[in-house]
Scaffold this active site. Sequence first.
Site, PDB file in Angstrom:
ATOM      1  N   GLY A  46      41.382  56.713  62.220  1.00 25.50           N
ATOM      2  CA  GLY A  46      40.556  57.020  61.236  1.00 25.50           C
ATOM      3  C   GLY A  46      39.415  57.683  61.818  1.00 25.50           C
ATOM      4  N   GLN A  51      30.696  60.246  61.787  1.00 29.58           N
ATOM      5  CA  GLN A  51      30.895  59.594  62.983  1.00 29.58           C
ATOM      6  C   GLN A  51      30.929  60.918  64.110  1.00 29.58           C
ATOM      7  OE1 GLN A  51      34.606  56.968  61.739  1.00 29.58           O
ATOM      8  NE2 GLN A  51      33.747  55.999  63.589  1.00 29.58           N
ATOM      9  N   CYS A  96      36.495  50.062  65.502  1.00 23.31           N
ATOM     10  CA  CYS A  96      35.806  51.081  64.997  1.00 23.31           C
ATOM     11  C   CYS A  96      35.267  51.751  66.167  1.00 23.31           C
ATOM     12  CB  CYS A  96      34.520  50.861  64.326  1.00 23.31           C
ATOM     13  SG  CYS A  96      33.530  51.946  63.479  1.00 23.31           S
ATOM     14  N   LEU A  97      35.695  53.359  66.271  1.00 25.76           N
ATOM     15  CA  LEU A  97      35.119  54.228  67.219  1.00 25.76           C
ATOM     16  C   LEU A  97      33.411  54.285  67.377  1.00 25.76           C
ATOM     17  CD1 LEU A  97      37.621  57.183  66.768  1.00 25.76           C
ATOM     18  CD2 LEU A  97      37.837  55.349  68.499  1.00 25.76           C
ATOM     19  N   HIS A 138      37.715  51.120  55.143  1.00 25.61           N
ATOM     20  CA  HIS A 138      36.809  50.983  56.519  1.00 25.61           C
ATOM     21  C   HIS A 138      36.206  52.478  56.636  1.00 25.61           C
ATOM     22  CE1 HIS A 138      35.731  50.150  60.766  1.00 25.61           C
ATOM     23  NE2 HIS A 138      35.749  51.514  60.684  1.00 25.61           N
ATOM     24  N   GLU A 139      37.145  53.587  56.402  1.00 16.37           N
ATOM     25  CA  GLU A 139      36.433  54.933  56.595  1.00 16.37           C
ATOM     26  C   GLU A 139      35.693  55.135  55.285  1.00 16.37           C
ATOM     27  OE1 GLU A 139      36.675  56.382  59.118  1.00 16.37           O
ATOM     28  OE2 GLU A 139      38.227  54.856  59.958  1.00 16.37           O
ATOM     29  N   HIS A 142      32.223  53.906  55.864  1.00 14.58           N
ATOM     30  CA  HIS A 142      31.225  54.859  56.870  1.00 14.58           C
ATOM     31  C   HIS A 142      30.649  56.055  55.733  1.00 14.58           C
ATOM     32  CE1 HIS A 142      32.024  53.806  60.745  1.00 14.58           C
ATOM     33  NE2 HIS A 142      33.397  53.892  60.708  1.00 14.58           N
TER      34      HIS A 142
HETATM   35 ZN    ZN Z   1      34.598  52.957  62.065  1.00 15.45          ZN
END
Ligand code: ZN
Length: 181
Positions: A46, A51, A96-97, A138-139, A142
């Site tokens: 995701g 991001q 998380c990236l 989660h997304e 953000h």
């Molecule tokens: Zn994340």
Amino acid sequence: MSILPITVWGDKILRETTKKVDKVDDKLITLIRDMFETMENANGVGLAANQVGSDKSLFIVDLRMVEDFKDTKPLVMINPEFVELSDEQVFYEEGCLSLPLLTADVERPEYIRIKYLDANEQEQIFESDDFFARVIQHEYDHLIGKMIPDRVDDKEKKKLQSHLKKILNRDLNISYPITDK
Ligand code: ZN
């Protein structure tokens, strides 16, 4: 298409609420394509627009690399809004990236119902009570400037501090491009 540097802990845009998309134009389609390429390169499931440094309210999800979700379709969710979140909560480990090499158990509603616009500007509804629900929440976080450390208790948050410092100092070996310090 291009692989974009991923924003990480400490980058201001990750703490800001994103802005609603008025129109899906060529620029936005290019952003979505770049996001998919960036996410695949980083082996993510995701990715939210902030991001990769964009303030648009949109994220993408692609679970096809996860064993039980091989046959699912990648999703683009523009201007998403939850219609329903269950009272039942479940814990699950998240990464998380934008928090490279960090994981934590996060408690979230088990079931979600969410409405959004797809890349053709059509309103869609999606519901899930499995890993999809987890990734989407989660997304979505953000898009409202929230990240994993905001979703754990103080004790757990303390444990994350030294790792967060390493991210701030770029003191980690990360396999994908991230923003400069
Ligand atoms: Zn994340």
